[in-house]
Scaffold this motif. Structure first.
Motif, short mmCIF file in Angstrom:
data_model
loop_
_atom_site.label_atom_id
_atom_site.label_comp_id
_atom_site.label_asym_id
_atom_site.label_seq_id
_atom_site.Cartn_x
_atom_site.Cartn_y
_atom_site.Cartn_z
N MET A 157 0.82 -1.21 0.00
CA MET A 157 0.00 0.00 0.00
C MET A 157 0.86 1.26 0.00
O MET A 157 0.60 2.21 -0.76
CB MET A 157 -0.92 0.02 1.23
N ILE A 158 1.89 1.27 0.83
CA ILE A 158 2.71 2.48 0.94
C ILE A 158 3.47 2.75 -0.35
O ILE A 158 3.64 3.90 -0.75
CB ILE A 158 3.67 2.38 2.15
N ALA A 159 3.92 1.68 -1.03
CA ALA A 159 4.60 1.86 -2.32
C ALA A 159 3.66 2.52 -3.32
O ALA A 159 4.08 3.39 -4.10
CB ALA A 159 5.08 0.51 -2.84
N ALA A 160 2.40 2.11 -3.31
CA ALA A 160 1.42 2.73 -4.22
C ALA A 160 1.17 4.18 -3.84
O ALA A 160 1.12 5.06 -4.71
CB ALA A 160 0.11 1.94 -4.19
N VAL A 161 1.04 4.44 -2.56
CA VAL A 161 0.75 5.81 -2.09
C VAL A 161 1.93 6.74 -2.37
O VAL A 161 1.74 7.94 -2.56
CB VAL A 161 0.40 5.79 -0.59
N GLN A 162 3.15 6.21 -2.41
CA GLN A 162 4.30 7.04 -2.74
C GLN A 162 4.18 7.64 -4.15
O GLN A 162 4.81 8.66 -4.44
CB GLN A 162 5.59 6.23 -2.63
N GLN A 163 3.38 7.02 -4.99
CA GLN A 163 3.19 7.54 -6.34
C GLN A 163 2.19 8.69 -6.38
O GLN A 163 2.01 9.31 -7.43
CB GLN A 163 2.73 6.41 -7.27
N PHE A 164 1.56 8.99 -5.25
CA PHE A 164 0.65 10.14 -5.19
C PHE A 164 1.37 11.42 -5.60
O PHE A 164 0.80 12.28 -6.26
CB PHE A 164 0.11 10.31 -3.76
N ARG A 165 2.64 11.55 -5.16
CA ARG A 165 3.35 12.81 -5.43
C ARG A 165 3.59 13.01 -6.92
O ARG A 165 3.55 14.13 -7.43
CB ARG A 165 4.66 12.88 -4.63
#
Length: 423
Positions: free
Chosen positions: A127-135
């Motif tokens: 999940m966190i790896a995916a959320v890192q792509q938010f930026r």
């Protein structure tokens, strides 16, 4: 630069250089405010759970480190999946999996199984790896000149998470007979609420000729001074921050005897300091330039180390961790806004993936070694280890800045040359 949507027979601007930030950025920010609560929860309670469940105290910080290891392990597969299914669908799948994993983590605590708890923390890396792509999704929703501001707005989410995460962990720890089971159940609810915001996120498509443009070889991209300055700055900033932050709860609570409430506030203050500067970091970059803000971040991290050497009183921990957060903010936001200058739209997934893989792999090494270093070598030795990393970053940024000045000087000389053909 502008983008329009058709309403009836009228073209309505979505964004332009004079308008407000694109709604996508705000949607991603509010979603990340809820999702980001998982990081502070793991940092705050992971070490305490580790002390209760681990077979040896040396492994107490292993769960915290495994969160970062999970990000590094799953980064490339997640980015590959996002490039196939699309960012929106991929984000939702990752968040739902994270919510389910919270329940698994709660079960492992109830069962008292340290290794299953470690596995649950590792799986949060998806999940966190995916959320890192938010930026990157946020930067792609605005003109290039507003990229730094978009990242700054997105990181404001961390400020909200700094309050939500530790408070949910602190309040939820007594919901059930076993401490901290309720903490992860509370976060599971927050993650599901974040899906509401992602449901309204609308990815902006790029022209096919940009996406399908020829791609350069990787070695050609990574040897650019601008790429090296970006990736080294982000990696060093993240590694130093993670190294010191991971060890702080153990150093404060176990070695120096501070209670959980004091330790919680120092960690919260650190996380606030990581994200509060986001309100103005983007404007500072526009006014003073990327290199100067990178240098400012390094100075803040050096100041953190100096205060850490000064003593082990509450004020030393608090001051050092606040400066640690500010230094990370300056280095991370600036490095992130710098990265797109090194790749074309057709190369973005490859370079963004490489950047995050390197960054989180090094952060994982820092987190994994923090527990051993703090328990065997001590706090001061840990601070000494950070110094050469910052010196390397300073050299790389200086080299990039020199190359930029050289290019600009050459362009000025070219423009000042008389046109011999006209003469």
């Amino acid at each position: 630069m502008s983008c329009h949507i058709l309403k009836g027979k009228t073209l309505v601007p979505i964004f332009n250089t004079k308008s407000n930030i694109h709604p996508n950025v705000w949607l991603l920010m509010f979603a990340q405010a809820l999702i980001g609560s998982i990081g502070p929860v793991i940092v705050f309670v992971g070490g305490f759970i580790g002390l209760k469940l681990a077979p040896t105290k040396v492994l107490a910080t292993l769960p915290i480190a495994l969160m970062v290891v999970g990000i590094a392990i799953f980064m490339l597969p997640v980015i590959k999946a996002l490039s196939i299914v699309g960012r929106k669908k991929g984000f939702i799948i990752a968040i739902v999996s994270g919510s389910i994993n919270c329940l698994f983590a709660a079960y492992t605590i109830e069962a008292g199984n340290f290794w299953l708890f470690c596995l649950s923390i590792l799986l949060f890396g998806i999940m966190i790896a995916a959320v890192q792509q938010f930026r990157f999704a946020a930067m792609e929703s605005v003109p290039d000149e507003l990229a730094g501001k978009a990242v700054s707005i997105l990181l404001v989410a961390g400020l909200i998470a700094a309050f939500i995460g530790p408070e949910v962990a602190f309040v939820g720890k007594d919901w059930f007979e076993t401490e901290f089971v309720g903490s992860f159940i509370g976060v599971s609810v927050l993650l599901m609420l974040s899906v509401i915001f992602i449901a309204f996120y609308k990815p902006l498509s790029k022209p096919k000729d940009e996406i399908q443009a020829p791609k350069r070889e990787l070695k050609e991209i990574i040897k650019q001074p601008v790429f090296l300055a970006s990736i080294i700055s982000a990696t060093v900033g993240f590694s130093v921050m993670s190294f010191i932050m991971t060890a702080t709860p153990i150093s404060m609570h176990v070695h120096s005897g501070f209670d959980m409430q004091d330790t919680k506030w120092v960690i919260q203050s650190h996380i606030i300091a990581m994200y509060l500067p986001s309100f103005f970091t983007g404007r500072l970059i526009q006014r003073f330039g990327q290199a100067n803000i990178l240098y400012s971040g390094m100075v803040a991290l050096f100041a953190c180390i100096i205060i850490g050497f000064a003593g082990h009183q509450y004020v030393h921990y608090w001051g050092a961790l606040v400066l640690l957060g500010i230094g990370w903010n300056f280095m991370f936001i600036t490095a992130t806004s710098l990265l797109p200058r090194s790749y074309t739209p057709s190369e973005k997934f490859k370079i963004q993936g490489l950047n995050d893989l390197v960054m989180f792999t090094c952060q994982a090494v820092a987190s994994l070694s923090a527990g051993w270093v703090i328990n065997t070598l001590g706090w001061n030795a840990m601070l000494v280890i950070c110094i050469p990393l910052l010196l390397v970053a300073a050299v790389v940024v200086t080299n990039w800045r020199a190359s930029e000045l050289k290019i600009n000087s050459a362009l000025l000389n070219t423009k000042s040359q008389p046109n011999t053909l006209e003469e």
